[in-house]
Scaffold this motif. Structure first.
Motif, PDB file in Angstrom:
ATOM      1  N   LYS A  11       7.309   1.673  -1.070  1.00 53.42           N
ATOM      2  CA  LYS A  11       6.445   0.955  -2.031  1.00 53.42           C
ATOM      3  C   LYS A  11       7.273   0.515  -3.249  1.00 53.42           C
ATOM      4  CE  LYS A  11       2.633   3.736  -0.420  1.00 53.42           C
ATOM      5  NZ  LYS A  11       1.231   4.063  -0.586  1.00 53.42           N
ATOM      6  N   HIS A  96      -0.370  -4.140   4.752  1.00 51.35           N
ATOM      7  CA  HIS A  96      -0.627  -2.833   4.147  1.00 51.35           C
ATOM      8  C   HIS A  96      -1.908  -2.929   3.307  1.00 51.35           C
ATOM      9  CE1 HIS A  96      -0.250   0.732   1.664  1.00 51.35           C
ATOM     10  NE2 HIS A  96       0.587   1.191   2.570  1.00 51.35           N
ATOM     11  N   GLU A 168      -3.811   3.175   9.216  1.00 51.70           N
ATOM     12  CA  GLU A 168      -3.772   3.846   7.924  1.00 51.70           C
ATOM     13  C   GLU A 168      -5.164   3.816   7.297  1.00 51.70           C
ATOM     14  OE1 GLU A 168       0.458   3.916   6.295  1.00 51.70           O
ATOM     15  OE2 GLU A 168      -0.427   2.051   5.611  1.00 51.70           O
ATOM     16  N   GLY A 174      -2.116   8.064  -0.055  1.00 58.37           N
ATOM     17  CA  GLY A 174      -1.745   8.519  -1.392  1.00 58.37           C
ATOM     18  C   GLY A 174      -2.779   9.428  -2.039  1.00 58.37           C
ATOM     19  N   GLY A 213      -1.053   7.951   6.164  1.00 57.50           N
ATOM     20  CA  GLY A 213      -2.070   8.417   5.217  1.00 57.50           C
ATOM     21  C   GLY A 213      -1.825   9.880   4.915  1.00 57.50           C
ATOM     22  N   SER A 214      -1.050  10.143   3.832  1.00 60.53           N
ATOM     23  CA  SER A 214      -0.744  11.518   3.412  1.00 60.53           C
ATOM     24  C   SER A 214      -0.139  12.352   4.547  1.00 60.53           C
ATOM     25  CB  SER A 214      -1.983  12.191   2.826  1.00 60.53           C
ATOM     26  OG  SER A 214      -2.438  11.474   1.701  1.00 60.53           O
ATOM     27  N   GLY A 235       4.399   7.268   3.242  1.00 61.20           N
ATOM     28  CA  GLY A 235       4.555   6.765   1.884  1.00 61.20           C
ATOM     29  C   GLY A 235       5.250   7.795   1.006  1.00 61.20           C
ATOM     30  N   GLY A 236       4.466   8.553   0.269  1.00 62.31           N
ATOM     31  CA  GLY A 236       5.009   9.500  -0.710  1.00 62.31           C
ATOM     32  C   GLY A 236       6.115  10.403  -0.157  1.00 62.31           C
TER      33      GLY A 236
END
Ligand code: PEP
Length: 251
Positions: A11, A96, A168, A174, A213-214, A235-236
Protein backbone atom coordinates in the motif's frame (compact mmCIF):
# COMPACT_ATOMS: atom_id res chain seq x y z
CA UNK A 1 -1.74 -27.75 -11.11
CA UNK A 2 -2.46 -24.23 -9.93
CA UNK A 3 0.28 -22.20 -8.30
CA UNK A 4 0.44 -21.31 -4.63
CA UNK A 5 1.24 -17.62 -4.18
CA UNK A 6 1.82 -15.29 -1.26
CA UNK A 7 1.74 -11.66 -2.37
CA UNK A 8 2.51 -8.62 -0.24
CA UNK A 9 0.61 -5.37 -0.84
CA UNK A 10 2.66 -2.64 0.77
CA UNK A 11 0.00 0.00 0.00
CA UNK A 12 1.23 3.59 0.65
CA UNK A 13 3.89 2.57 3.14
CA UNK A 14 7.69 2.94 3.29
CA UNK A 15 10.01 5.49 1.71
CA UNK A 16 12.21 4.31 -1.16
CA UNK A 17 15.21 3.45 1.08
CA UNK A 18 12.92 1.67 3.57
CA UNK A 19 11.30 -0.25 0.75
CA UNK A 20 14.66 -1.33 -0.65
CA UNK A 21 15.65 -2.59 2.81
CA UNK A 22 12.37 -4.48 3.18
CA UNK A 23 12.80 -6.05 -0.26
CA UNK A 24 16.36 -7.09 0.66
CA UNK A 25 15.07 -8.71 3.85
CA UNK A 26 12.40 -10.61 1.89
CA UNK A 27 14.98 -11.81 -0.64
CA UNK A 28 17.35 -12.92 2.14
CA UNK A 29 14.63 -15.11 3.67
CA UNK A 30 12.99 -16.24 0.42
CA UNK A 31 15.51 -19.04 -0.07
CA UNK A 32 13.84 -20.92 2.79
CA UNK A 33 10.45 -20.94 1.06
CA UNK A 34 9.65 -24.12 -0.92
CA UNK A 35 9.88 -23.60 -4.67
CA UNK A 36 6.21 -24.45 -5.23
CA UNK A 37 5.22 -21.28 -3.34
CA UNK A 38 5.55 -18.12 -5.43
CA UNK A 39 6.39 -14.88 -3.63
CA UNK A 40 5.34 -11.51 -5.02
CA UNK A 41 5.73 -8.05 -3.52
CA UNK A 42 3.80 -4.92 -4.53
CA UNK A 43 5.60 -1.75 -3.42
CA UNK A 44 4.43 1.77 -4.34
CA UNK A 45 5.15 3.00 -7.90
CA UNK A 46 8.10 5.13 -6.79
CA UNK A 47 9.94 2.06 -5.51
CA UNK A 48 9.46 -0.32 -8.42
CA UNK A 49 12.64 0.22 -10.45
CA UNK A 50 14.90 0.15 -7.35
CA UNK A 51 13.15 -2.89 -5.88
CA UNK A 52 13.37 -4.66 -9.25
CA UNK A 53 17.18 -4.43 -8.95
CA UNK A 54 17.02 -6.03 -5.49
CA UNK A 55 14.77 -8.86 -6.71
CA UNK A 56 16.91 -9.76 -9.75
CA UNK A 57 17.69 -13.49 -9.74
CA UNK A 58 15.78 -14.07 -6.48
CA UNK A 59 12.62 -15.57 -7.97
CA UNK A 60 10.50 -13.06 -6.02
CA UNK A 61 7.99 -11.41 -8.37
CA UNK A 62 7.36 -7.69 -8.58
CA UNK A 63 3.86 -6.24 -8.77
CA UNK A 64 2.37 -2.78 -9.05
CA UNK A 65 -0.69 -1.88 -6.97
CA UNK A 66 -2.63 -0.35 -9.87
CA UNK A 67 -2.22 0.87 -13.44
CA UNK A 68 -3.75 3.52 -15.67
CA UNK A 69 -6.79 2.79 -17.80
CA UNK A 70 -5.13 4.57 -20.74
CA UNK A 71 -2.15 3.51 -22.82
CA UNK A 72 -0.17 6.78 -22.79
CA UNK A 73 -0.45 10.52 -23.19
CA UNK A 74 -1.82 13.53 -21.36
CA UNK A 75 -3.02 11.83 -18.16
CA UNK A 76 -1.11 13.65 -15.43
CA UNK A 77 -0.24 11.51 -12.44
CA UNK A 78 -1.12 8.19 -14.07
CA UNK A 79 1.25 5.23 -14.60
CA UNK A 80 0.87 3.09 -17.72
CA UNK A 81 1.27 -0.65 -18.10
CA UNK A 82 4.30 -0.14 -20.38
CA UNK A 83 5.92 1.93 -17.64
CA UNK A 84 5.30 -0.91 -15.17
CA UNK A 85 6.85 -3.47 -17.49
CA UNK A 86 9.84 -1.24 -18.14
CA UNK A 87 10.30 -0.81 -14.37
CA UNK A 88 10.51 -4.60 -13.99
CA UNK A 89 6.98 -5.59 -12.98
CA UNK A 90 5.51 -8.95 -13.87
CA UNK A 91 2.18 -8.32 -12.14
CA UNK A 92 -0.27 -5.63 -11.18
CA UNK A 93 -2.93 -5.71 -8.51
CA UNK A 94 -6.25 -4.36 -9.83
CA UNK A 95 -9.57 -3.61 -8.16
CA UNK A 96 -8.34 -3.46 -4.59
CA UNK A 97 -11.26 -2.42 -2.39
CA UNK A 98 -9.42 0.74 -1.33
CA UNK A 99 -9.29 1.77 -4.97
CA UNK A 100 -12.92 0.79 -5.55
CA UNK A 101 -13.97 2.72 -2.43
CA UNK A 102 -11.78 5.86 -2.55
CA UNK A 103 -10.87 6.26 -6.21
CA UNK A 104 -14.03 5.26 -8.06
CA UNK A 105 -12.63 2.06 -9.56
CA UNK A 106 -15.58 0.43 -11.37
CA UNK A 107 -15.82 -3.02 -12.88
CA UNK A 108 -15.94 -1.37 -16.33
CA UNK A 109 -12.67 0.41 -15.66
CA UNK A 110 -11.21 -2.86 -14.44
CA UNK A 111 -12.04 -4.53 -17.74
CA UNK A 112 -10.05 -1.81 -19.54
CA UNK A 113 -7.16 -2.00 -17.11
CA UNK A 114 -7.06 -5.81 -17.20
CA UNK A 115 -7.04 -5.74 -21.01
CA UNK A 116 -4.15 -3.27 -21.06
CA UNK A 117 -2.21 -5.19 -18.39
CA UNK A 118 -2.56 -8.56 -20.13
CA UNK A 119 -1.71 -6.93 -23.47
CA UNK A 120 1.54 -5.61 -22.01
CA UNK A 121 2.46 -9.07 -20.71
CA UNK A 122 1.60 -8.52 -17.05
CA UNK A 123 -0.26 -10.97 -14.86
CA UNK A 124 -3.20 -9.48 -12.98
CA UNK A 125 -4.13 -9.97 -9.33
CA UNK A 126 -7.82 -9.04 -9.45
CA UNK A 127 -9.36 -8.25 -6.06
CA UNK A 128 -13.02 -8.89 -5.27
CA UNK A 129 -14.96 -8.90 -2.03
CA UNK A 130 -18.11 -7.78 -0.26
CA UNK A 131 -18.41 -5.01 2.32
CA UNK A 132 -19.86 -5.40 5.80
CA UNK A 133 -23.40 -4.31 4.84
CA UNK A 134 -23.46 -6.75 1.96
CA UNK A 135 -22.33 -9.59 4.23
CA UNK A 136 -24.87 -8.69 6.90
CA UNK A 137 -27.57 -8.84 4.23
CA UNK A 138 -26.30 -12.28 3.18
CA UNK A 139 -25.39 -10.94 -0.29
CA UNK A 140 -21.71 -11.95 -0.29
CA UNK A 141 -22.05 -14.71 -2.89
CA UNK A 142 -24.03 -12.48 -5.28
CA UNK A 143 -21.70 -9.50 -4.89
CA UNK A 144 -18.52 -11.50 -5.48
CA UNK A 145 -20.05 -13.50 -8.36
CA UNK A 146 -21.12 -10.26 -10.07
CA UNK A 147 -17.66 -8.71 -9.68
CA UNK A 148 -16.07 -11.82 -11.22
CA UNK A 149 -18.57 -11.93 -14.09
CA UNK A 150 -18.43 -8.19 -14.78
CA UNK A 151 -14.68 -8.27 -15.23
CA UNK A 152 -13.47 -11.74 -16.11
CA UNK A 153 -16.30 -12.88 -18.39
CA UNK A 154 -14.86 -10.39 -20.89
CA UNK A 155 -11.69 -12.46 -21.24
CA UNK A 156 -10.72 -15.76 -22.82
CA UNK A 157 -9.71 -19.08 -21.29
CA UNK A 158 -6.12 -18.36 -22.47
CA UNK A 159 -6.19 -15.00 -20.68
CA UNK A 160 -7.17 -16.77 -17.47
CA UNK A 161 -3.69 -18.33 -17.32
CA UNK A 162 -2.42 -14.86 -16.30
CA UNK A 163 -5.23 -13.94 -13.92
CA UNK A 164 -4.98 -14.46 -10.17
CA UNK A 165 -8.09 -13.72 -8.12
CA UNK A 166 -7.85 -12.34 -4.59
CA UNK A 167 -10.93 -12.65 -2.40
CA UNK A 168 -10.71 -9.85 0.13
CA UNK A 169 -13.79 -9.28 2.29
CA UNK A 170 -13.70 -5.52 2.84
CA UNK A 171 -14.70 -5.90 6.50
CA UNK A 172 -11.55 -7.96 7.11
CA UNK A 173 -9.00 -5.64 5.48
CA UNK A 174 -6.76 -3.90 7.98
CA UNK A 175 -9.34 -4.45 10.73
CA UNK A 176 -7.77 -7.41 12.49
CA UNK A 177 -10.98 -9.37 11.73
CA UNK A 178 -10.24 -12.38 9.56
CA UNK A 179 -12.84 -14.40 7.72
CA UNK A 180 -13.01 -17.84 9.25
CA UNK A 181 -11.56 -20.60 7.11
CA UNK A 182 -15.15 -21.77 6.40
CA UNK A 183 -16.31 -18.28 5.37
CA UNK A 184 -13.31 -17.86 3.07
CA UNK A 185 -13.46 -21.37 1.59
CA UNK A 186 -17.16 -21.12 0.67
CA UNK A 187 -16.53 -17.90 -1.28
CA UNK A 188 -13.40 -19.32 -2.95
CA UNK A 189 -15.39 -22.38 -4.02
CA UNK A 190 -18.12 -20.08 -5.34
CA UNK A 191 -15.57 -18.04 -7.35
CA UNK A 192 -14.17 -21.24 -8.86
CA UNK A 193 -17.70 -22.36 -9.78
CA UNK A 194 -18.46 -19.00 -11.44
CA UNK A 195 -15.22 -19.34 -13.42
CA UNK A 196 -16.03 -22.96 -14.31
CA UNK A 197 -19.46 -21.92 -15.63
CA UNK A 198 -17.78 -19.69 -18.21
CA UNK A 199 -14.39 -21.28 -18.90
CA UNK A 200 -14.89 -24.94 -17.93
CA UNK A 201 -13.76 -26.86 -14.86
CA UNK A 202 -10.22 -27.44 -16.16
CA UNK A 203 -9.47 -23.73 -16.55
CA UNK A 204 -11.19 -22.83 -13.26
CA UNK A 205 -9.21 -25.48 -11.47
CA UNK A 206 -5.94 -23.89 -12.59
CA UNK A 207 -6.78 -20.38 -11.36
CA UNK A 208 -4.94 -19.32 -8.22
CA UNK A 209 -7.39 -17.78 -5.74
CA UNK A 210 -5.81 -15.89 -2.84
CA UNK A 211 -7.42 -14.89 0.45
CA UNK A 212 -6.76 -11.38 1.79
CA UNK A 213 -7.92 -9.67 4.95
CA UNK A 214 -5.86 -9.58 8.17
CA UNK A 215 -3.99 -12.74 7.16
CA UNK A 216 -1.02 -13.25 9.47
CA UNK A 217 1.32 -16.00 10.65
CA UNK A 218 -1.17 -17.07 13.34
CA UNK A 219 -4.09 -17.73 10.96
CA UNK A 220 -2.46 -18.46 7.58
CA UNK A 221 -2.08 -22.20 8.13
CA UNK A 222 -5.78 -22.79 8.77
CA UNK A 223 -6.78 -20.67 5.78
CA UNK A 224 -4.25 -22.22 3.39
CA UNK A 225 -5.35 -25.73 4.40
CA UNK A 226 -8.70 -25.13 2.63
CA UNK A 227 -8.97 -26.83 -0.76
CA UNK A 228 -9.79 -23.68 -2.76
CA UNK A 229 -7.46 -21.25 -0.97
CA UNK A 230 -4.17 -21.09 -2.87
CA UNK A 231 -2.36 -18.50 -0.81
CA UNK A 232 -2.77 -14.95 0.40
CA UNK A 233 -2.71 -11.29 -0.51
CA UNK A 234 -1.13 -9.79 2.57
CA UNK A 235 -1.32 -6.14 3.64
CA UNK A 236 -0.08 -5.16 7.09
CA UNK A 237 1.89 -8.35 7.75
CA UNK A 238 3.81 -7.91 4.47
CA UNK A 239 5.57 -4.88 5.94
CA UNK A 240 7.54 -7.22 8.18
CA UNK A 241 9.77 -9.64 6.25
CA UNK A 242 9.71 -12.25 9.04
CA UNK A 243 5.92 -12.31 9.18
CA UNK A 244 5.61 -12.32 5.39
CA UNK A 245 7.93 -15.32 5.09
CA UNK A 246 6.24 -17.12 8.01
CA UNK A 247 2.98 -16.78 6.09
CA UNK A 248 4.64 -18.23 2.98
CA UNK A 249 5.78 -21.18 5.10
CA UNK A 250 2.20 -21.89 6.23
CA UNK A 251 1.12 -24.31 3.50
C1 PEP B 1 -4.92 -5.88 1.61
O1 PEP B 1 -5.01 -4.66 1.67
O2 PEP B 1 -4.84 -6.42 0.49
C2 PEP B 1 -4.95 -6.64 2.85
C3 PEP B 1 -5.24 -7.90 2.80
O3 PEP B 1 -4.65 -5.95 4.01
P1 PEP B 1 -4.47 -6.55 5.50
O4 PEP B 1 -3.70 -7.83 5.37
O5 PEP B 1 -3.73 -5.50 6.24
O6 PEP B 1 -5.84 -6.77 6.02
Amino acid sequence: MRKKIVAGNWKMNTTVPEGVELAKAVVAKAAGVPSEVGLVIAPPFTHLACVAEVLKGSGVGLSAQNCADKEKGAFTGEVSVDMLVSAGCGYTILGHSERRQYYGETDDKLVTKTRLALGAGLSVILCVGENLDEREQGRQFDVVSEQIKNVLYNFSAEDMARIIVAYEPVWAIGTGKTATAEQAEEIHACIRKVLADKFGAGVADDVTILYGGSCKPSNARELFACPDIDGGLIGGAALNADDFIKIALSF
